[in-house]
Scaffold this motif. Structure first.
Motif, PDB file in Angstrom:
ATOM      1  N   GLN A 136      -4.097   6.376   5.360  1.00  0.00           N
ATOM      2  CA  GLN A 136      -4.791   5.531   4.380  1.00  0.00           C
ATOM      3  C   GLN A 136      -4.370   4.071   4.538  1.00  0.00           C
ATOM      4  O   GLN A 136      -5.200   3.171   4.441  1.00  0.00           O
ATOM      5  CB  GLN A 136      -4.471   6.005   2.958  1.00  0.00           C
ATOM      6  N   ARG A 181       5.607   6.447  -1.631  1.00  0.00           N
ATOM      7  CA  ARG A 181       4.401   6.833  -2.365  1.00  0.00           C
ATOM      8  C   ARG A 181       4.670   7.924  -3.377  1.00  0.00           C
ATOM      9  O   ARG A 181       3.868   8.166  -4.265  1.00  0.00           O
ATOM     10  CB  ARG A 181       3.322   7.276  -1.377  1.00  0.00           C
ATOM     11  N   ARG A 188      -1.053   1.046 -12.917  1.00  0.00           N
ATOM     12  CA  ARG A 188      -0.563   2.344 -12.469  1.00  0.00           C
ATOM     13  C   ARG A 188       0.252   3.071 -13.516  1.00  0.00           C
ATOM     14  O   ARG A 188       0.505   4.257 -13.393  1.00  0.00           O
ATOM     15  CB  ARG A 188       0.302   2.151 -11.219  1.00  0.00           C
ATOM     16  N   LEU A 224      -6.821   5.813  -4.875  1.00  0.00           N
ATOM     17  CA  LEU A 224      -6.290   6.713  -3.852  1.00  0.00           C
ATOM     18  C   LEU A 224      -6.138   8.122  -4.413  1.00  0.00           C
ATOM     19  O   LEU A 224      -6.346   9.101  -3.715  1.00  0.00           O
ATOM     20  CB  LEU A 224      -4.922   6.223  -3.364  1.00  0.00           C
ATOM     21  N   ALA A 236       0.828  -1.195   0.000  1.00  0.00           N
ATOM     22  CA  ALA A 236       0.000   0.000   0.000  1.00  0.00           C
ATOM     23  C   ALA A 236       0.866   1.250   0.000  1.00  0.00           C
ATOM     24  O   ALA A 236       0.550   2.250  -0.647  1.00  0.00           O
ATOM     25  CB  ALA A 236      -0.918  -0.009   1.220  1.00  0.00           C
ATOM     26  N   GLU A 237       1.992   1.150   0.700  1.00  0.00           N
ATOM     27  CA  GLU A 237       2.901   2.290   0.755  1.00  0.00           C
ATOM     28  C   GLU A 237       3.435   2.606  -0.645  1.00  0.00           C
ATOM     29  O   GLU A 237       3.447   3.753  -1.086  1.00  0.00           O
ATOM     30  CB  GLU A 237       4.059   1.941   1.705  1.00  0.00           C
ATOM     31  N   VAL A 238       3.852   1.547  -1.346  1.00  0.00           N
ATOM     32  CA  VAL A 238       4.361   1.750  -2.703  1.00  0.00           C
ATOM     33  C   VAL A 238       3.225   2.196  -3.624  1.00  0.00           C
ATOM     34  O   VAL A 238       3.422   2.963  -4.559  1.00  0.00           O
ATOM     35  CB  VAL A 238       5.020   0.447  -3.221  1.00  0.00           C
ATOM     36  N   ASP A 239       2.011   1.710  -3.328  1.00  0.00           N
ATOM     37  CA  ASP A 239       0.869   2.090  -4.152  1.00  0.00           C
ATOM     38  C   ASP A 239       0.447   3.533  -3.922  1.00  0.00           C
ATOM     39  O   ASP A 239      -0.514   3.998  -4.546  1.00  0.00           O
ATOM     40  CB  ASP A 239      -0.333   1.174  -3.838  1.00  0.00           C
ATOM     41  N   GLY A 240       1.096   4.214  -2.984  1.00  0.00           N
ATOM     42  CA  GLY A 240       0.817   5.631  -2.843  1.00  0.00           C
ATOM     43  C   GLY A 240      -0.081   5.987  -1.676  1.00  0.00           C
ATOM     44  O   GLY A 240      -0.609   7.092  -1.625  1.00  0.00           O
ATOM     45  N   ALA A 241      -0.283   5.041  -0.739  1.00  0.00           N
ATOM     46  CA  ALA A 241      -1.175   5.336   0.383  1.00  0.00           C
ATOM     47  C   ALA A 241      -0.409   6.074   1.468  1.00  0.00           C
ATOM     48  O   ALA A 241       0.725   5.717   1.799  1.00  0.00           O
ATOM     49  CB  ALA A 241      -1.761   4.054   0.943  1.00  0.00           C
ATOM     50  N   SER A 242      -1.043   7.082   2.073  1.00  0.00           N
ATOM     51  CA  SER A 242      -0.432   7.780   3.199  1.00  0.00           C
ATOM     52  C   SER A 242      -0.545   6.883   4.437  1.00  0.00           C
ATOM     53  O   SER A 242      -1.228   5.857   4.399  1.00  0.00           O
ATOM     54  CB  SER A 242      -1.170   9.089   3.456  1.00  0.00           C
ATOM     55  N   TYR A 269      -4.483  -7.384  -1.305  1.00  0.00           N
ATOM     56  CA  TYR A 269      -5.276  -7.019  -0.133  1.00  0.00           C
ATOM     57  C   TYR A 269      -6.421  -8.008  -0.004  1.00  0.00           C
ATOM     58  O   TYR A 269      -7.308  -8.053  -0.862  1.00  0.00           O
ATOM     59  CB  TYR A 269      -5.805  -5.590  -0.276  1.00  0.00           C
TER      60      TYR A 269
END
Lengths: 697, 319
Positions: A605, B73, B148, B102, A596-602, B87
């Motif tokens: 998030q 990110r 992406r 996101l 998720a971190e790499v996917d851009g989540a803060s 997930y």
């Protein structure tokens, strides 16, 4: 059943044997044992057999055993139950020797022209004073006020007593011409005398330390911070290195009457007729034995011929001359809470003495309201019978054709747990539920059907917004539960997440430390927090003072009292959620958060889109469990705020407790509360389970 | 689409240094494979590119921008994890669209559907990961990266959880995707076959030190040292210690049987259908030859079509 067996054993008597139940400990017990030995040696035909029963259990044991013929011949108890016990014919009238016994102690045991026990010893409040600060004790209330004012300093007070206690204020009520009963013997809490007493109490309390409890009084007196206190003879053993004296309480200047405290008389009661028992009891109150009880047992004995030499004890003897025997009438039990509640507000300055008096009177009418009318139990019996038949039929159909024989062993294995559950859970529940259909009054059970439920649910006796009404208490309980669970989960999850961070050092140490609040018994924690919230001596106000905040009277306002309760319970509750979260986090691969971190989540998030949904399956059952615990968290409410202010922070379970034990034993009403609590929780459990069983992962 | 540039990149955990001065320039659209034995630092290097590990020395640039202190990110890289890291509480559609949703990206839906069509996942979009096979999950993980359109793809041993036949299939698939998308890719594996078949260039790492960077052919035919020579090629190169001053390295398919200066004894013959592995004993040393057709027995003469020589002490190539 085991209780009955035990009672049978206790009550087993042989010819010439006299069984004596008592709850004396320490010196008093030593004195008793000495006397019994002496008596048995001198009377070969008689054997006195003393049996120690813990005080908390003594009266219920007597009430259970005596009517079944398993009780003792004699027992020692305080005189306040005389009325109940004579009504029930548990005890027999006695003949006392013509003189030697102090008349007040005999009066305490007198009812309907007869005397119902041998007075052994008595206790009452008296005035303790620190000789270094008060050379001569004040003889009048004016002098008391003057001394209290003169000695009042930033950290010192002239006089302190348990100002919110109805018992400790009885001397003033009597001295100002008031009291619990009027001259006709009816309860009257708003008499002019009581108003005058309340005014005096308010003035005097303003000169004393805030929120004085028994333990605090002891501490302050021993530190020399308080020059005088009103306390009973048991305090003699608690005084430290203070040079002190004891004097009778002062005379009320306005009326010229003595400030008369209640006295409680420990007496020997005769539960079974017998010449040996009577002879022993006569001997126990006579000079020789009274002397031993005074010297060895350190008792203030009712026998006036025993010479009291210690001047401090002399004061208690003098106090006896003006004291009022604790009333034995059943209405008395229902006056404590209304008085205490009014006095708490009075002492806090929230209401005037007049308002306090009418408040007390109003509260008394609520708790003493008449029982609901008896209902016809027959339809209920029929319904219950039909229900049982239906259950039996259902059970029979369920098991028909099932190879029960083949499951013999399975049944055998399950049997112990099954019988334990039946005995410990199912039966008490059924009995409790059944009690809710009855009304208990003066030892008698009346079947009233659903009257208790209707009274509660329709808020018949008080307005919907009164803290006594079920619905407002339910609202408080729900607010309490929601606030707690949100905080428990929030803090628990936050700490668990923090403990997982690689940069946190000494993680193991922190983990152990944070679980600690959970490991300490909750009542200890609750008492510690109660102390920390004390207005004058509490750590919390101490810390607030450092940043310049005025001391907060935590239990004087609903919001602060509620906050104090929630704080305490959050302290107790977050470790459980933290442990559950820590465990659940172990099962969530770090990969997911990294992805998720790499996917851009803060950070936020990542938490609420990835981690939290994955924690849910573990957290939901914990939340359900936690909310049920919190819903019924009696300890914290009872010990921290005690329902203050005015019962506003009471929750359903503490309300139920008060109806059962401090508002005149309304067991049926309290049981109806318990059944309603059960209903609310069952409903909640069903709804919550539906959420929890939704498959998330 | 981007270039990657490593200048003296180092990584230490306390006193343990896991990467030593890595220098590497990756061209736009290049497929780079990091290969090496377990613990060589290849995964760490990949995680440094993603930003999941902070580099402790040197400089890393993506498309010319220094990213040493840039959060994952904000690097615009996509990573496929060995475990796939799908997930579990989201459907395939939500998994693949996660990064775009996101950003509230307007093209989230069409892009997810396009990627799903490309990967043959269209009919699985509303399933949860637990309802998919291993191969399908692997494709979802790839799809999540593809959707992406990042500057760089990072793959961390993505095929190691698949069975052999599926692995071959996906390998070809990956190559095809890369040909179509031309996204700069860094791919970590410990399997030299994967490295040889996928890479434009291979980086061989050992003990946190880059041993050699080159095309598959360069690495195979011109290994710079004994480690690279031994690691690349299957079965591995034979090393003969006693024949000369230097260590002599001979690939099994460079061993010519029948005539020559050396004589050896056949110990074991492994028949693999089209070819066979002949395990020989030459003096006191073992040697493997790869031959097609008839297999000899007993004593045979042999020669080397091509031999490499490595320094006995340093392992450097000497000839």
């Amino acid at each position: 059943m085991s209780l009955a067996l035990l009672l049978g054993l206790l009550g087993q008597a042989q010819a010439g044997e006299v069984t004596l139940w008592h709850a004396w400990r320490g010196d008093e017990r030593l004195a008793l044992d000495t006397l019994v030995e002496q008596y048995n040696a001198a009377h070969p035909g008689t054997t006195i057999r003393p049996v120690f029963v813990p005080y908390e259990a003594l009266s219920s044991k007597i009430e259970a055993a005596v009517p079944r013929g398993n009780g003792p011949d004699l027992f020692v108890y305080a005189h306040e139950k005389v009325a109940d016990w004579t009504d029930e014919k548990f005890i027999l009238p006695v003949e006392l020797p013509a003189d030697g016994l102090h008349p007040v102690t005999v009066d305490a045991l007198r009812l309907r022209e007869q005397v119902w026990g041998w007075p052994l010893a008595y206790k009452s409040l008296a005035l303790y004073y620190n000789r270094a600060l008060v050379p001569t004790p004040p003889a009048t209330t004016d002098a008391l006020l003057a001394t209290a004012e003169a000695l009042h300093g930033p950290d010192r007070w002239g006089f302190a007593w348990e100002a919110s206690s109805a018992y400790a204020n009885a001397p003033w009520m009597h001295g100002f011409g008031g009291g619990v009963f009027d001259t006709d013997g009816a309860v009257r809490l708003d008499s002019p005398g009581n108003v005058a007493a309340f005014r005096f109490v308010q003035t005097l309390a303003a000169l004393g330390p805030a929120e004085p409890s028994g333990a605090l009084l002891t501490q302050l007196f021993n530190e020399g911070s308080v020059a005088m206190i009103a306390n009973g003879p048991s305090f003699l053993g608690e005084v430290g290195a203070v040079d002190f004296g004891v004097a009778p309480l002062p005379t009320v200047s306005a009326t010229g009457r003595a400030a008369a405290p209640y006295i409680t008389v420990d007496a020997l009661f005769l539960a079974r007729e017998g010449a040996e028992a009577r002879a022993f009891a006569d001997w126990m109150v006579a000079d020789e034995a009274a002397e031993v009880r005074h010297r060895v047992g350190k008792q203030m004995v009712a026998n006036t011929r025993v010479e009291v030499t210690d001047p401090r004890l002399v004061a208690f003897r003098q106090q006896l001359d003006t004291a009022v025997p604790m009333p034995t009438r059943p209405e008395m039990a229902q006056t404590w809470e209304p008085l205490a509640r009014a006095m708490r507000r009075l002492v806090r300055g929230a209401i005037t003495p007049e308002e306090a008096a009418s408040e007390a009177a109003f509260q008394y009418t609520i708790v003493s309201r008449p029982s609901p009318p008896a209902a016809d139990p027959r339809p209920w019996v029929v319904a219950a019978g039909l229900g049982l038949v239906a259950a039996a039929v259902w059970l029979a159909r369920e098991v028909r054709g099932a190879p029960i024989a083949r499951w013999r062993f399975a049944f055998a294995w399950v049997a112990p747990a099954f019988s334990a559950m039946t005995l410990l859970v199912v039966l008490p529940f059924v009995v409790g539920a059944a009690v809710s259909l009855f009304e208990y009054d003066q030892q008698a059970w009346t079947f009233v059907g659903l009257a208790n439920f209707l009274d509660i649910l329709l808020a018949r006796d008080f307005p919907l917004t009164s803290p006594l009404s079920f619905w407002s208490t339910l609202a408080v309980t729900i607010a309490w539960t929601v606030a707690n669970v949100v905080l428990h989960v929030g803090i628990g999850v936050a700490l668990a997440m923090l403990l997982r961070e690689p940069w946190v050092r000494l993680r193991g140490v922190f983990r152990a430390l944070l679980i600690l609040p959970w490991a300490v018994p909750s009542y200890i924690t609750a008492l510690i927090w109660k102390g920390m919230f004390h207005r004058q001596f509490g750590a919390i106000n101490g810390l607030l003072a450092l940043v310049g905040v005025e001391p907060v009277s935590w239990f004087a306002h609903w919001s602060t009292a509620f906050a104090a309760n929630v704080t305490t319970n959050t302290w107790l509750g977050f470790p459980f959620m933290m442990v559950v979260t820590l465990g659940a986090l172990q099962a969530i691969p770090r990969d997911l958060e990294e992805a998720a971190e790499v996917d851009g989540a803060s950070g936020w998030q990542r938490f609420h889109l990835v981690t939290l949904p994955l924690l849910k399956p573990a957290l939901l059952p914990a939340v359900i469990l936690g909310s049920v615990w919190t819903f019924n968290m009696f300890n914290v409410i009872y010990l921290v705020s005690g329902g203050e202010p005015d019962g506003g922070t009471d929750i359903l379970i503490s309300q139920a407790y008060r109806w059962a034990f401090t508002r005149g034993h309304r067991y049926g009403y309290a049981a109806a509360y318990a059944v309603l609590i059960f209903g609310v929780l069952v409903l909640y459990g069903r709804v919550a389970n539906r959420f929890a069983s939704r498959k998330v992962v | 689409m981007a270039t990657l540039s490593f200048a003296g990149v180092e990584k230490r955990y306390g006193v343990v240094q896991v990467l030593h001065r890595v220098d590497l320039e990756v061209a736009d659209g290049e497929f780079i494979v990091l290969v090496g034995p377990s613990g060589c630092g290849k995964s760490t290097l990949l995680r440094c590119i993603a930003g999941l590990e902070e580099i402790t020395g040197g400089e890393l640039r993506i498309d010319g921008r220094r990213v040493n202190d840039v959060a994952p990110r904000d690097r615009d890289v996509a990573m496929v994890f060995q475990s796939y890291a799908l997930y579990p509480h989201m459907t395939v559609r939500e998994n693949m669209g996660f990064a775009l949703s996101l950003q509230k990206h307007p093209e989230t839906v069409p892009r997810v559907e396009a990627a799903a069509a490309m990967l043959g996942l269209s009919h699985l979009l509303d399933r949860f990961p637990r309802e998919l096979s291993g191969g399908q999950r692997q494709r979802v993980a790839m799809g999540r990266a593809i959707v992406r359109r990042p500057k760089v793809f990072l793959f961390d041993e993505p095929l190691s959880n698949l069975d052999a036949s599926l692995r071959n299939q996906v390998r070809v698939e990956l190559r095809r995707q890369h040909a179509a998308l031309r996204t700069t890719t860094v791919y970590v594996t410990h399997d030299q076959t994967e490295a040889l078949t996928l890479a434009d260039r291979i980086v061989v790492l050992n003990g946190g030190v880059v041993q050699q960077v080159g095309t598959p052919d360069e690495l195979y035919f011109e290994p710079r040292n004994r480690f690279v020579a031994g690691f690349i090629g299957s079965p591995g190169m034979n090393f003969l210690e006693r024949l000369e001053d230097h260590v002599v390295g001979v690939r099994p398919n460079d061993v010519v049987l029948g005539a020559g200066p050396h004589e050896a004894e056949v110990e074991v013959v492994e028949k693999l259908g089209f070819e066979s592995m002949i395990h020989l004993r030459l003096g006191e040393e073992a040697l493997v030859a790869r031959v097609e057709g008839a297999t000899p027995t007993g004593r045979v003469r042999l020669d080397f079509a091509r031999a490499y020589r490595f320094d006995r002490a340093t392992g450097e190539r000497r000839g």
